[in-house]
Write an enzyme that holds these catalytic residues in place. Structure first.
Site, mmCIF file in Angstrom:
data_model
loop_
_atom_site.group_PDB
_atom_site.id
_atom_site.type_symbol
_atom_site.label_atom_id
_atom_site.label_comp_id
_atom_site.label_asym_id
_atom_site.label_seq_id
_atom_site.Cartn_x
_atom_site.Cartn_y
_atom_site.Cartn_z
ATOM 1 N N GLU A 1 41.979 42.363 44.053
ATOM 2 C CA GLU A 1 41.758 41.818 42.622
ATOM 3 C C GLU A 1 42.381 42.047 41.349
ATOM 4 O O GLU A 1 41.627 42.482 40.413
ATOM 5 C CB GLU A 1 40.106 42.781 42.814
ATOM 6 N N HIS B 1 36.237 41.669 41.057
ATOM 7 C CA HIS B 1 36.775 40.342 40.161
ATOM 8 C C HIS B 1 37.574 39.236 40.832
ATOM 9 O O HIS B 1 38.316 39.603 42.278
ATOM 10 C CB HIS B 1 38.576 41.419 39.376
ATOM 11 N N LYS C 1 30.040 45.665 35.751
ATOM 12 C CA LYS C 1 30.875 44.602 35.638
ATOM 13 C C LYS C 1 31.937 43.724 36.365
ATOM 14 O O LYS C 1 31.973 43.976 37.679
ATOM 15 C CB LYS C 1 32.488 45.440 34.843
#
Length: 255
Positions: A86, A143, A170
């Site tokens: 990530e 991510h 997030k």
């Protein structure tokens, strides 16, 4: 939408919050950066533990965190151990990831922890549950350093993290063209407007994504990442410049 309150910071309410990472390798540089950051107007300080050369030695890491916390005083301290898949520096197993994060939580040295929700649902669930038992807030994260998924997938991922009972969801993505940043911002607004029950954070990285770091608040993102000396991801803006831009946007859009 539920607000995430940590110390005197209310994430998801009012002006977008600024987080600055510490990405140094050795203890002396980390301490020096913490001292620089301590006098800045910053809401959250992120210790990127995957950069730290002794991260596998949890006792050393805990002692370092105690020093950082003392220097930062009342600033919110976020612990992040980012794995290579990530975009991080740590090439560790899922069991090591769980062990390090768990021991850091139990040390009571941090206020909030970043948990990669897609590393393994079992591992992520375990860390999240332990954090909440210790009254530590959780940012659930994902991510993608290769591409920007479509709107549906971005929203689906944030809903997945939200359902894992994190306190903040997030997602950060890599744009290959400017239109990808528009996709991210559109997904942010739809998530915020239609599905979010917790604060959300979205980031479009690199030069194509810079605009997402300054206008995210208008679309529903509640934290943006700036830099003091060093960046943790391409596209981060120097703190003073970022604060200046955000103040202008907030002033002209808030009635």
């Amino acid at each position: 939408m539920k607000i995430c309150k940590i110390k005197n910071i209310e994430i998801g309410k009012g002006m977008i919050k600024i987080c600055v990472p510490i990405v140094d390798i050795n203890e002396n540089d980390i301490i020096n950066t913490a001292k620089k950051i301590s006098i800045k107007n910053i809401d959250i300080v992120e210790f990127r533990a995957d950069y730290y050369e002794n991260i596998s030695d949890v006792e050393k890491t805990i002692e370092l965190l105690k020093k950082i916390r003392k220097i930062l005083k009342n600033k919110v301290l976020l612990f992040t151990l980012r794995t290579q898949n990530e975009g991080g520096k740590s090439n560790i197993s899922e069991s090591e990831y769980e062990k390090i994060n768990t021991e850091i939580i139990l040390s009571n040295c941090i206020d909030i922890i970043d948990v990669q929700c897609y590393i393994s649902k079992t591992v992520a669930d375990n860390i999240i549950n332990i954090a909440h038992k210790k009254n530590i807030k959780v940012i659930g994260s994902n991510h993608d350093f290769e591409k920007t998924p479509n709107e549906y997938e971005i929203i689906e991922k944030m809903i997945y993290m939200q359902n894992m009972k994190v306190d903040i969801a997030k997602i950060a993505v890599m744009p290959q063209k400017i239109e990808d940043t528009l996709t991210l911002l559109s997904a942010t607004y739809k998530m915020y407007s239609n599905y979010a029950t917790i604060p959300i954070v979205t980031v479009s990285m690199d030069s194509f994504g810079v605009i997402s770091r300054v206008c995210g608040e208008l679309f529903g993102s509640c934290i943006t990442f700036g830099a003091v000396d060093k960046i943790s991801a391409k596209g981060q803006i120097e703190l003073d410049e970022l604060r200046y831009i955000l103040n202008i946007i907030n002033k002209t859009t808030t009635k």
